[in-house]
Design a protein around this motif. Structure first.
Motif, PDB file in Angstrom:
ATOM      1  N   LYS A  38     -26.206   7.975  22.681  1.00 30.90           N
ATOM      2  CA  LYS A  38     -27.108   7.145  21.887  1.00 30.90           C
ATOM      3  C   LYS A  38     -27.309   5.824  22.602  1.00 30.90           C
ATOM      4  CE  LYS A  38     -25.576   5.136  18.165  1.00 30.90           C
ATOM      5  NZ  LYS A  38     -25.121   4.844  16.785  1.00 30.90           N
ATOM      6  N   GLU A  90     -30.571   2.533  18.787  1.00 30.02           N
ATOM      7  CA  GLU A  90     -30.940   3.796  18.161  1.00 30.02           C
ATOM      8  C   GLU A  90     -29.946   4.138  17.060  1.00 30.02           C
ATOM      9  OE1 GLU A  90     -33.112   6.087  21.899  1.00 30.02           O
ATOM     10  OE2 GLU A  90     -31.082   6.642  21.320  1.00 30.02           O
ATOM     11  N   GLU A  91     -30.413   4.833  16.026  1.00 26.21           N
ATOM     12  CA  GLU A  91     -29.557   5.225  14.918  1.00 26.21           C
ATOM     13  C   GLU A  91     -28.998   6.630  15.091  1.00 26.21           C
ATOM     14  OE1 GLU A  91     -31.640   4.757  11.275  1.00 26.21           O
ATOM     15  OE2 GLU A  91     -31.869   2.576  11.458  1.00 26.21           O
ATOM     16  N   ASP A  92     -29.779   7.521  15.677  1.00 27.47           N
ATOM     17  CA  ASP A  92     -29.367   8.919  15.810  1.00 27.47           C
ATOM     18  C   ASP A  92     -28.938   9.227  17.239  1.00 27.47           C
ATOM     19  OD1 ASP A  92     -30.077   9.329  13.143  1.00 27.47           O
ATOM     20  OD2 ASP A  92     -32.169   9.745  13.697  1.00 27.47           O
TER      21      ASP A  92
END
Length: 205
Positions: free
Chosen positions: A43, A47-49
């Motif tokens: 990641k 970014e979150e995912d």
């Protein structure tokens, strides 16, 4: 276990920029493949995912698999260079899922725009064969070159006019270093790690 990727000051060079990356990996049984695979999760900062990579060769290090994954950028650059000849330049990089259709969309938009060219529209209006996109672009270039030459010839001081045009051309079209050769990019080993060969065989058994 997830850990900070401590490489190059905990940063990864991505398209000429240094960014922080979170990296984790495990050798897991992947049901869809019906066997064990090397699963890598990474990641980028902000970014979150996580995005996941699945490798069949488990004798590589996770950091090398992630480094090799960045080579996908070369494919994106190929598409971008391909569109340079359509006049879109840096505005046509091909990213993500829409990248495969974006170049076609831009080509069609350009073709439609060229229908408005005076010579093209005159042919269409008179039911004559239309000009090809390639020949129209060649005509644009030739018309531009002829206009420049005519301006030099008609100038009061042709030598001064030519020097001015050369100066403008050098400013508008500077030479740039190519990053496609992956200069100064640390991509790791990109080969099996001797210490992990035994472990990979043990996981597959």
């Amino acid at each position: 276990m997830m850990r900070q990727w401590k490489k190059n000051d905990e940063k990864l060079k991505k398209q000429g920029k240094e960014v922080k990356v979170m990296l984790g990996s495990a050798r897991l049984h992947v049901k869809a493949h019906a066997q064990k695979r090397f699963v890598v999760a990474l990641k980028y900062e902000g970014e979150e995912d996580y995005r996941y990579l699945v490798a069949s060769d488990m004798s590589w290090r996770a950091v090398d698999i992630a480094s090799a994954y960045t080579l996908r950028w070369l494919v994106e650059v190929f598409f971008e260079d391909w569109k340079l000849y359509e006049g879109w330049g840096r505005f046509a990089p091909q990213f993500d899922e829409e990248g495969s259709s974006r170049s076609l969309t831009l080509s069609l938009l350009l073709d439609y725009a060229l229908l408005l060219h005076p010579e093209q529209s005159a042919r269409v209006k008179n039911n004559l064969p239309a000009c090809t996109v390639g020949s129209l672009k060649q005509k644009f270039r030739m018309d531009g070159l002829v206009d420049v030459i005519r301006g030099i010839v008609d100038a009061d001081d042709p030598h001064q006019k030519l020097d001015e045009i050369i100066a403008v051309a050098k400013r508008l079209f500077p030479l740039r270093d190519s990053s496609k050769h992956m200069n100064d990019r640390d991509l790791g080993r990109l080969e099996p790690t001797p210490a992990l060969v035994y472990r990979a065989k043990a996981c597959m058994s």
